[in-house]
Motif scaffolding. Structure first.
Motif: not given
Length: 177
Positions: A40-45
């Protein structure tokens, strides 16, 4: 008769020892993973792709926007690989019961199944990937482990006809607002 019983016992013992790790094996692990909270929201991988011998053959970064509406989760993933290739995958996660979900995406064949327990989530699906001038379908065994409120470790095994053909290793980090 005794020999036959002993053989059956040894076979059952061997087969049970060969059974794989189940997500339920992590039921007591902390912190507890919640798909609705982490995705939920912004993520980076950030991750790597390995060939079947374990050699890194590609690396990538991804920006992910995740949200839930009417109980259904959406993960919009935008990948950039080290060779400049860009890919987009949009996952839909639909709850099917306590700690279980159906996962679908445009390049996923059929439905994937995700089960959550403790700090872990296992997602199994078939991914259609480009290969030469065509495509091939590979089974993906995704295993995710929540390490902290903002860090999820994901390891994936890719297989074809039951034979491992590659692995992915990535770290997903969540941006707290």
């Amino acid at each position: 008769m005794l020999l036959r019983s002993l053989q059956a016992f040894l076979l059952l013992t061997f087969l049970s020892a060969c059974s794989g790790v189940q997500v339920s094996d992590y039921s007591d692990m902390q912190p507890v993973f919640s798909a609705e909270q982490f995705f939920d929201g912004k993520l980076t991988a950030h991750g790597v792709v390995k060939d079947r011998g374990g050699r890194v053959i590609r690396s990538f970064n991804a920006d992910i926007v995740a949200y839930w509406k009417d109980g259904v989760g959406t993960l919009e993933e935008d990948f950039v690989f080290d060779d400049g290739e860009e890919q987009r995958r949009v996952w839909t996660l639909t709850p099917t019961g306590q700690n279980s979900y159906i996962g679908t995406a445009g390049d996923v064949v059929g439905d994937g199944t995700m089960t959550v327990s403790g700090n872990s989530a296992f997602l199994d699906y078939v991914l259609r990937i480009p290969y030469r001038a065509d495509t091939i379908d590979v089974r993906v065994d995704d295993r995710m482990y929540l390490l902290s409120e903002t860090v999820l470790l994901n390891e994936s095994t890719l297989s074809k006809f039951g034979v491992r053909v590659g692995n992915l290793l990535l770290v997903i980090t969540k941006t707290l607002d």
